[in-house]
Design a protein around this motif. Structure first.
Motif, PDB file in Angstrom:
ATOM      1  N   THR A  31      -5.234  -7.640   3.089  1.00 21.52           N
ATOM      2  CA  THR A  31      -4.957  -6.394   2.372  1.00 21.52           C
ATOM      3  C   THR A  31      -4.686  -5.281   3.375  1.00 21.52           C
ATOM      4  O   THR A  31      -4.948  -5.424   4.578  1.00 21.52           O
ATOM      5  N   PHE A  32      -4.172  -4.165   2.857  1.00 20.61           N
ATOM      6  CA  PHE A  32      -3.949  -3.008   3.729  1.00 20.61           C
ATOM      7  C   PHE A  32      -5.309  -2.429   4.133  1.00 20.61           C
ATOM      8  O   PHE A  32      -6.238  -2.329   3.317  1.00 20.61           O
ATOM      9  N   VAL A  33      -5.432  -2.059   5.407  1.00 20.53           N
ATOM     10  CA  VAL A  33      -6.703  -1.539   5.936  1.00 20.53           C
ATOM     11  C   VAL A  33      -6.476  -0.126   6.472  1.00 20.53           C
ATOM     12  O   VAL A  33      -5.551   0.106   7.253  1.00 20.53           O
ATOM     13  N   LYS A  65       0.326  -2.282   9.559  1.00 26.08           N
ATOM     14  CA  LYS A  65       1.752  -2.305   9.245  1.00 26.08           C
ATOM     15  C   LYS A  65       2.077  -3.586   8.475  1.00 26.08           C
ATOM     16  O   LYS A  65       1.513  -4.642   8.764  1.00 26.08           O
ATOM     17  N   VAL A  66       2.995  -3.459   7.511  1.00 26.51           N
ATOM     18  CA  VAL A  66       3.344  -4.606   6.674  1.00 26.51           C
ATOM     19  C   VAL A  66       4.644  -5.221   7.173  1.00 26.51           C
ATOM     20  O   VAL A  66       5.618  -4.504   7.431  1.00 26.51           O
ATOM     21  N   PHE A  95       3.594 -13.725   0.998  1.00 25.28           N
ATOM     22  CA  PHE A  95       4.844 -12.966   0.820  1.00 25.28           C
ATOM     23  C   PHE A  95       4.992 -11.816   1.817  1.00 25.28           C
ATOM     24  O   PHE A  95       6.065 -11.273   1.987  1.00 25.28           O
ATOM     25  N   LYS A  96       3.919 -11.382   2.428  1.00 25.38           N
ATOM     26  CA  LYS A  96       3.987 -10.343   3.456  1.00 25.38           C
ATOM     27  C   LYS A  96       2.734 -10.425   4.334  1.00 25.38           C
ATOM     28  O   LYS A  96       1.723 -11.014   3.937  1.00 25.38           O
ATOM     29  N   LEU A  97       2.859  -9.836   5.526  1.00 26.81           N
ATOM     30  CA  LEU A  97       1.729  -9.831   6.467  1.00 26.81           C
ATOM     31  C   LEU A  97       1.219  -8.419   6.660  1.00 26.81           C
ATOM     32  O   LEU A  97       2.004  -7.483   6.843  1.00 26.81           O
ATOM     33  N   PHE A  98      -0.101  -8.267   6.625  1.00 31.19           N
ATOM     34  CA  PHE A  98      -0.728  -6.986   6.949  1.00 31.19           C
ATOM     35  C   PHE A  98      -1.226  -7.102   8.399  1.00 31.19           C
ATOM     36  O   PHE A  98      -2.233  -7.767   8.665  1.00 31.19           O
ATOM     37  N   CYS A 101      -3.449  -3.291  14.215  1.00 24.08           N
ATOM     38  CA  CYS A 101      -3.596  -3.054  15.648  1.00 24.08           C
ATOM     39  C   CYS A 101      -5.033  -2.599  15.863  1.00 24.08           C
ATOM     40  O   CYS A 101      -5.461  -1.576  15.305  1.00 24.08           O
ATOM     41  N   LEU A 102      -5.795  -3.371  16.658  1.00 22.92           N
ATOM     42  CA  LEU A 102      -7.236  -3.131  16.771  1.00 22.92           C
ATOM     43  C   LEU A 102      -7.646  -2.694  18.173  1.00 22.92           C
ATOM     44  O   LEU A 102      -7.265  -3.330  19.163  1.00 22.92           O
ATOM     45  N   ARG A 103      -8.417  -1.637  18.262  1.00 25.68           N
ATOM     46  CA  ARG A 103      -9.123  -1.300  19.511  1.00 25.68           C
ATOM     47  C   ARG A 103     -10.476  -1.981  19.417  1.00 25.68           C
ATOM     48  O   ARG A 103     -11.309  -1.628  18.560  1.00 25.68           O
TER      49      ARG A 103
END
Length: 463
Positions: A31-33, A65-66, A95-98, A101-103
């Motif tokens: 999911t979007f974070v 980012k999707v 159908f899409k990738l979430f 980018c992680l620190r």
């Protein structure tokens, strides 16, 4: 400010391992974070092992980012550990990738999840932890500058500048578990790539403690000389001299190990060098003649005549010893001079150039010449550290990723430099610092070397 975290994003254990090593800075969520969230990273073995899970990493998302375009998926496969096949399979399922980018940070203490506490179908989802993970005294996996560089590459989907080295690191990482040489190479490559930027490990420092005994064994200090016979004290000093010369890069011929009537040492490469070691209060007057006799007996005539000749021992040489050394072109140094050379090599591996050092091996007592060589090398090291720092500060202040040679030369000239350089010399140093085996700077080549651009990769700390 101290905080604690009670949720975790579940990821494949291989992804968490790559994040923990700085190998990548991305993760996939279902999911979007929001970038305001903070969460722990829960590694899940994809082989379905049922065991307790230790959670000691946490992360702050920089962005989410999707992606659904197959061209972007191909680029993602080039800059992460994920294969095209895996990413396309994930696209087909979701159908899409979430993409997150992680620190990533290393927490000082872990939270343990009991066996059976989480299942494979939770990968990409969040779970609640059985306890709080404290973020106090956490350490970022990557330093600020390198993380910013990697983040920009991820935003632009730019491939790594050193993809071949990353493949090599991946290939040797499994060998590094049981093989010390592979482990050293693995650490070196990771340091070069900027994945780790840590001081020498404690165990490595302990392995180098022998260096500080060179002078004491040569002088037969009371601390190291208790209950030793003269023979044993002499043998101990011969051994540590051989270890020292080998550490500096000489190839030691094991056929010559001293003892009664034996030649103390012979180095075959990078140039022949024959030596005599004397521990105690001072070097006996007849040592030059002893070296000539034993060297002449044990080596061929050509070998002996072509060899540099060195006596290592304490105290001030007698006039007879100095006269003979001048006549037969024998160099004499104190054990402390050898120790200082080895210390320099240990602190800055590769800094002692034996071919250059040979020019300083003049007849007579040459401790002052060894000091001159060490001073020369130290100045060169400080110069390079200053150049790296001035480039790092310039790029940070201007928010630029790289800069041309002309711009960087101007920055250097205005940085209160330790040494005046011509533009050509400055450029040669930039090329040296950006070579794959040095790796403090990166280099973007152009059709004309004058148009090359350089960027900062890692610090070069000096005392």
């Amino acid at each position: 400010m101290s905080t604690s975290i009670n949720t975790a994003l579940c990821l494949p254990a291989s992804d968490v391992a790559a994040l923990s090593k700085g190998r990548m800075i991305a993760a996939l969520s279902r999911t979007f974070v929001s970038s305001t969230q903070q969460f722990a990273l829960c590694p899940i073995e994809e082989q379905g092992k049922i065991s307790a899970i230790s959670i000691d990493l946490w992360a702050k998302p920089e962005f989410c980012k999707v992606y659904s375009d197959l061209e972007d998926i191909d680029k993602l496969a080039q800059i992460t550990i994920w294969s095209k096949v895996d990413l396309k399979k994930a696209i087909q399922e979701r159908f899409k990738l979430f993409l997150l980018c992680l620190r990533v940070f290393q927490a000082p203490q872990a939270v343990v999840l009991l066996p059976g506490g989480v299942s494979l179908n939770k990968i990409g989802s969040f779970i609640k932890l059985p306890g709080n993970l404290s973020t106090s005294h956490s350490v970022p996996i990557l330093d600020d500058d390198f993380f910013t560089q990697r983040k920009q590459q991820l935003i632009n989907l730019e491939p790594s500048n050193h993809s071949e080295l990353e493949e090599l690191q991946k290939a040797i990482s499994s060998l590094a578990i049981a093989n010390e040489d592979a482990k050293s190479l693995d650490n070196y490559i990771q340091t070069f790539l900027g994945w780790i930027n840590k001081p020498i490990a404690v165990d490595t420092k302990q392995k180098l403690d022998w260096i500080y005994k060179i002078d004491a064994l040569g002088r037969r200090s009371k601390e190291l000389d208790q209950d030793k016979s003269n023979y044993q004290a002499g043998t101990d000093f011969e051994n540590i001299v051989r270890d020292s010369l080998e550490f500096l890069g000489f190839s030691i011929d094991e056929a010559y190990k001293g003892g009664a009537g034996g030649l103390d040492l012979f180095c075959s490469k990078p140039y022949p060098l024959v030596g005599e070691c004397k521990s105690g209060k001072r070097i006996p007057s007849g040592t030059t003649e002893e070296l000539l006799k034993l060297g002449g007996m044990r080596l061929s005539t050509d070998q002996f005549l072509e060899s540099s000749k060195l006596i290592i021992g304490p105290g001030n040489p007698t006039q007879d010893l100095l006269t003979a050394a001048a006549k037969w072109k024998v160099s004499i140094i104190n054990p402390m001079s050898l120790q200082k050379l080895v210390e320099l090599q240990a602190k800055y591996p590769g800094s002692v150039n034996l071919i250059e050092l040979k020019k300083y091996l003049e007849p007579g007592q040459i401790d002052y010449r060894i000091d001159e060589y060490i001073e020369k090398v130290s100045k060169e090291i400080k110069l390079r550290s200053h150049i790296i720092q001035s480039i790092k500060q310039h790029l940070s202040q201007t928010k630029a990723e790289d800069a041309s040679v002309d711009i960087l030369f101007g920055v250097y000239c205005g940085s209160n430099p330790p040494q005046v350089l011509a533009l050509k010399d400055f450029q040669e140093i930039l090329i040296e610092l950006s070579s794959p085996l040095v790796g403090y700077l990166g280099r973007i080549r152009s059709h004309n070397s004058q148009s090359d651009r350089f960027y900062f990769l890692r610090d070069f700390p000096i005392d």
